[in-house]
Design a protein around this motif. Sequence first.
Motif, PDB file in Angstrom:
ATOM      1  N   UNK A   7     -34.253   2.391   4.057  1.00  0.00           N
ATOM      2  CA  UNK A   7     -33.279   2.318   5.132  1.00  0.00           C
ATOM      3  C   UNK A   7     -32.473   3.610   5.231  1.00  0.00           C
ATOM      4  N   UNK A   8     -32.151   4.203   4.091  1.00  0.00           N
ATOM      5  CA  UNK A   8     -31.416   5.473   4.110  1.00  0.00           C
ATOM      6  C   UNK A   8     -32.231   6.556   4.817  1.00  0.00           C
ATOM      7  N   UNK A   9     -33.537   6.555   4.558  1.00  0.00           N
ATOM      8  CA  UNK A   9     -34.411   7.551   5.206  1.00  0.00           C
ATOM      9  C   UNK A   9     -34.416   7.357   6.713  1.00  0.00           C
ATOM     10  N   UNK A  10     -34.454   6.091   7.162  1.00  0.00           N
ATOM     11  CA  UNK A  10     -34.420   5.808   8.599  1.00  0.00           C
ATOM     12  C   UNK A  10     -33.127   6.311   9.229  1.00  0.00           C
ATOM     13  N   UNK A  11     -32.038   6.244   8.438  1.00  0.00           N
ATOM     14  CA  UNK A  11     -30.726   6.654   8.945  1.00  0.00           C
ATOM     15  C   UNK A  11     -30.460   8.141   8.734  1.00  0.00           C
ATOM     16  N   UNK A  12     -31.429   8.835   8.147  1.00  0.00           N
ATOM     17  CA  UNK A  12     -31.271  10.261   7.902  1.00  0.00           C
ATOM     18  C   UNK A  12     -30.290  10.569   6.793  1.00  0.00           C
ATOM     19  N   UNK A  13     -30.150   9.644   5.837  1.00  0.00           N
ATOM     20  CA  UNK A  13     -29.197   9.810   4.749  1.00  0.00           C
ATOM     21  C   UNK A  13     -29.907  10.162   3.449  1.00  0.00           C
ATOM     22  N   UNK A  14     -29.289  11.009   2.659  1.00  0.00           N
ATOM     23  CA  UNK A  14     -29.762  11.294   1.307  1.00  0.00           C
ATOM     24  C   UNK A  14     -29.048  10.342   0.356  1.00  0.00           C
ATOM     25  N   UNK A  15     -29.791   9.793  -0.601  1.00  0.00           N
ATOM     26  CA  UNK A  15     -29.196   8.840  -1.544  1.00  0.00           C
ATOM     27  C   UNK A  15     -28.469   9.620  -2.626  1.00  0.00           C
ATOM     28  N   UNK A  16     -27.160   9.697  -2.499  1.00  0.00           N
ATOM     29  CA  UNK A  16     -26.317  10.398  -3.454  1.00  0.00           C
ATOM     30  C   UNK A  16     -25.126   9.515  -3.798  1.00  0.00           C
ATOM     31  N   UNK A  17     -24.323   9.961  -4.755  1.00  0.00           N
ATOM     32  CA  UNK A  17     -23.116   9.208  -5.106  1.00  0.00           C
ATOM     33  C   UNK A  17     -22.162   9.140  -3.918  1.00  0.00           C
ATOM     34  N   UNK A  18     -22.132  10.188  -3.134  1.00  0.00           N
ATOM     35  CA  UNK A  18     -21.216  10.221  -1.990  1.00  0.00           C
ATOM     36  C   UNK A  18     -21.621   9.205  -0.926  1.00  0.00           C
ATOM     37  N   UNK A  19     -22.920   8.960  -0.767  1.00  0.00           N
ATOM     38  CA  UNK A  19     -23.375   8.050   0.288  1.00  0.00           C
ATOM     39  C   UNK A  19     -23.584   6.620  -0.195  1.00  0.00           C
ATOM     40  N   UNK A  20     -23.970   6.435  -1.478  1.00  0.00           N
ATOM     41  CA  UNK A  20     -24.303   5.091  -1.971  1.00  0.00           C
ATOM     42  C   UNK A  20     -23.627   4.730  -3.277  1.00  0.00           C
ATOM     43  N   UNK A  21     -22.669   5.535  -3.713  1.00  0.00           N
ATOM     44  CA  UNK A  21     -21.922   5.194  -4.912  1.00  0.00           C
ATOM     45  C   UNK A  21     -22.802   5.031  -6.133  1.00  0.00           C
ATOM     46  N   UNK A  22     -22.471   4.034  -6.952  1.00  0.00           N
ATOM     47  CA  UNK A  22     -23.175   3.839  -8.210  1.00  0.00           C
ATOM     48  C   UNK A  22     -24.622   3.415  -8.030  1.00  0.00           C
ATOM     49  N   UNK A  23     -24.965   2.850  -6.877  1.00  0.00           N
ATOM     50  CA  UNK A  23     -26.355   2.455  -6.634  1.00  0.00           C
ATOM     51  C   UNK A  23     -27.304   3.651  -6.591  1.00  0.00           C
ATOM     52  N   UNK A  24     -26.744   4.834  -6.387  1.00  0.00           N
ATOM     53  CA  UNK A  24     -27.575   6.040  -6.388  1.00  0.00           C
ATOM     54  C   UNK A  24     -27.956   6.460  -7.797  1.00  0.00           C
TER      55      UNK A  24
END
Length: 380
Positions: free
Chosen positions: A234-251
């Motif tokens: 889903x992050x890829x669809x939204x053009x997001x990189x999975x980082x602490x800034x975007x997904x917190x501890x789940x990254x």
Amino acid sequence: MNRSQLRLVAWEMTQACNLACVHCRAGASCDPAPDQLSFEEGLALIKGIAQVGSPILIMTGGEPLLRADFFDLAAHAKKSGLRVALATNGVLVTPEVAGKVSAVGIERVSISLDGPTAAEHDSFRKVDGAFDASLRGIGNLRAAGVPVQINTTLTRRNWVQLAEIMQLAEGLDATAFHVFLLVPTGRAKEMAGEEMSPEDYEKTLLEFYRLSRRTRMETKATCAPQYYRIMRQEAKKEGLEVTHETFGLNAHTRGCLGGISFVFVSHRGELQPCGYFHLQAGSVRERSFADLWENAPLFNELRNFALLEGKCGVCEYIRFCGGCRARAYEIMGSYLAEEPYCPHQPKAAGRRPAAPISTASHPLPECSSSSRGTYHHVEE
């Protein structure tokens, strides 16, 4: 195995419980088992854990507050340098108990709510008034300044209420909201037919992802390793990189942590990959905690991803997911089998990786060591 990789230890302090939850992985009963670890053995266990590192120690059960020595053991764990979390049903959390929890320095308390109203929740707990008592316990903890995590086990009977339960958690000023997908172990074996289909799991986890993007609470999916695939898709669809800034501890974590950075200690001192995975690596009554954690064949097999079978073994998300090993064991008969409730078809289906994928050559994402990252992996 690097000792520093141990991030979480869940200790089932007792199997005694004041509730009779239909989905209890422990099959808890009213009375404590005669062979549960004694106070002295508990002190030795804490010492052994501290010798390995400073992981978060989740004191769970049954109902851990039924142990008269609970606060003495929690205080000892804190003095030993461990970060301590409590998993309780909340019924016994009076203002006085909440004050003691705060005074000892317990960093987070998790309490389960399995429905947005008393009718739904109490049907899981099999005790009338459990919902209202848990809400009082949550209120007492928040009044004492203790962060509260709400856990919800999702089944066919309540998954459509996910948004309502999450809204309730927000209204209770919860710090975190964690969902658990039912694993048919313990008393939960009697819930045959209440597990969601793989397709419904997928829909539910996708909804959880979307809800998580709109909440202030920390969120996590447990016993649902495929969530970490869904999150990245889903992050890829939204053009997001999975980082602490975007997904917190789940990254910084992955799906199945059992035997990799998480270990469960039974009330008898037996080490298991998790509370739902009923195979023992050995007992602290016979071998040291450090020896079992580092050398037990069961754990070392789970750390070698090249041993995973079926589509899990060739999945492009193997480092982030890994499939639920407990569910594979209970349903497929092998803890190395593919995750039976994942509909994803890997791009590499039909061929094995060219080289072994192990934790030694491919370090895994890990949980944050901050107290705000107190992940709870066991249902109380």
